[in-house]
Scaffold this active site. Structure first.
Site, PDB file in Angstrom:
ATOM      1  N   CYS A  94       0.791  -1.213   0.000  1.00 14.16           N
ATOM      2  CA  CYS A  94       0.000   0.000   0.000  1.00 14.16           C
ATOM      3  C   CYS A  94       0.836   1.282   0.000  1.00 14.16           C
ATOM      4  O   CYS A  94       1.453   1.591  -1.002  1.00 14.16           O
ATOM      5  CB  CYS A  94      -0.986  -0.018   1.155  1.00 14.16           C
ATOM      6  SG  CYS A  94      -2.443   0.973   0.777  1.00 14.16           S
ATOM      7  N   HIS A 192      -3.821  -5.534   1.929  1.00 15.99           N
ATOM      8  CA  HIS A 192      -3.526  -5.546   3.373  1.00 15.99           C
ATOM      9  C   HIS A 192      -4.196  -6.762   3.996  1.00 15.99           C
ATOM     10  O   HIS A 192      -4.597  -7.680   3.344  1.00 15.99           O
ATOM     11  CB  HIS A 192      -4.194  -4.343   4.016  1.00 15.99           C
ATOM     12  CG  HIS A 192      -3.468  -3.067   3.930  1.00 15.99           C
ATOM     13  ND1 HIS A 192      -2.309  -2.836   4.578  1.00 15.99           N
ATOM     14  CD2 HIS A 192      -3.767  -1.910   3.285  1.00 15.99           C
ATOM     15  CE1 HIS A 192      -1.930  -1.582   4.332  1.00 15.99           C
ATOM     16  NE2 HIS A 192      -2.790  -1.028   3.572  1.00 15.99           N
TER      17      HIS A 192
HETATM   18  N1  GLN Z   1      -1.972   6.981   2.093  1.00 18.59           N
HETATM   19  C1  GLN Z   1      -2.092   6.142   0.963  1.00 18.59           C
HETATM   20  C2  GLN Z   1      -3.457   6.225   0.301  1.00 18.59           C
HETATM   21  O1  GLN Z   1      -4.348   6.652   0.880  1.00 18.59           O
HETATM   22  C3  GLN Z   1      -1.803   4.685   1.369  1.00 18.59           C
HETATM   23  C4  GLN Z   1      -2.814   4.151   2.326  1.00 18.59           C
HETATM   24  C5  GLN Z   1      -2.382   2.851   2.977  1.00 18.59           C
HETATM   25  O2  GLN Z   1      -1.199   2.496   3.118  1.00 18.59           O
HETATM   26  N2  GLN Z   1      -3.383   2.085   3.431  1.00 18.59           N
HETATM   27  O3  GLN Z   1      -3.618   5.805  -0.791  1.00 18.59           O
END
Ligand code: GLN
Length: 247
Positions: A94, A192
């Site tokens: 992510c 995730h």
């Molecule tokens: N901040 C990034 C987004 O919103 C990654 C989010 C995350 O790692 N869950 O896309």
């Protein structure tokens, strides 16, 4: 064998139980008589040379945490790019995945530099893409099941290989039908959950590639019973099919 894993920015990029992925890698290595030696590298720390690390890991985080590490990570870019060229395995999840590309333009419009390991770039959109995901990874003859929560839309650039085709969920940008990106032994994904407890085959793939880096020979790990993992994968896949990709 000892498998040397470096967890990047564990103190900043660690949402959705990224440490759970490390625990799975450690347990599956131990089940085959190997030892996963875990060390952490964060802001101001040195990245070990490619000869001294077999597997790199970086997790996810909110825009704020990404902004806190991006400049330091960019300075580590040359060493991390060398490591990937030298065959070190790498899993980026992510927010970490986004920073393995050329850049991430966050919701405030700030462009965070990436390290250019993967041929991608990411632009944050208004609506977050949240929910269960199921991917077809034809290159491995397997599926990946997980959970996504991101505002970023990631675009694959010329020559980029996706990690999988989206069966259910949003994926990289909600429209291309692809998720993640893979190059050499580096893998980036929005999945995730954490990812690896419900996808034992992918954890083994990373361990096999890390062992290949450590020994210079290809490795095939003996299969594990994986009843619990198979059930978790089935439940997660079913949830994705029923509701993935619906905002
Ligand atoms: N901040 C990034 C987004 O919103 C990654 C989010 C995350 O790692 N869950 O896309």
């Amino acid at each position: 064998m000892k498998i040397r894993l470096v967890h990047l920015y564990a103190d900043y990029l660690n949402i959705y139980a990224d440490r759970g992925n490390i625990a799975v890698l450690s347990g599956r290595a131990r089940a085959r008589g190997h030892e996963l030696e875990v060390s952490t590298v964060s802001i101001g720390d040195q990245v070990p040379a490619a000869a001294d690390v077999d597997l790199l890991y970086v997790g996810g985080g909110q825009d704020r945490e990404q902004a806190l590490v991006a400049v330091d990570l960019a300075a580590k870019g040359p060493a991390l790019r060398d490591a990937v060229e030298e065959g070190v395995a790498f899993l980026a999840v992510c927010g970490g995945y986004q920073l393995l590309g050329r850049f991430y333009r966050d919701r405030a419009g700030t462009e965070l530099p990436g390290i250019g390991v993967l041929p991608i770039h990411t632009l944050a959109g208004e609506q977050r893409m949240i929910g269960d995901v199921l991917l077809d990874c034809a290159w491995a003859g397997e599926t990946l099941a997980g959970f996504e929560n991101h505002a970023g839309r990631t675009y694959l650039e010329a020559g980029a290989e996706p990690l999988g085709r989206v069966i259910a969920g949003f994926g990289n940008d909600g429209t291309s039908g692809y998720e993640g990106c893979r190059r050499l032994r580096a893998y980036g994904t929005y999945l995730h959950g954490p990812l690896l407890p419900r996808n034992g085959w992918f954890a083994d793939r990373l361990l096999e590639e890390a062992l290949a880096h450590a020994t210079g020979e290809e490795h095939e790990l003996a299969p594990l019973p994986d009843e619990l993992e198979a059930t978790a994968h089935a439940v997660s896949s079913d949830r994705a099919r029923r509701r993935g990709g619906r905002s």
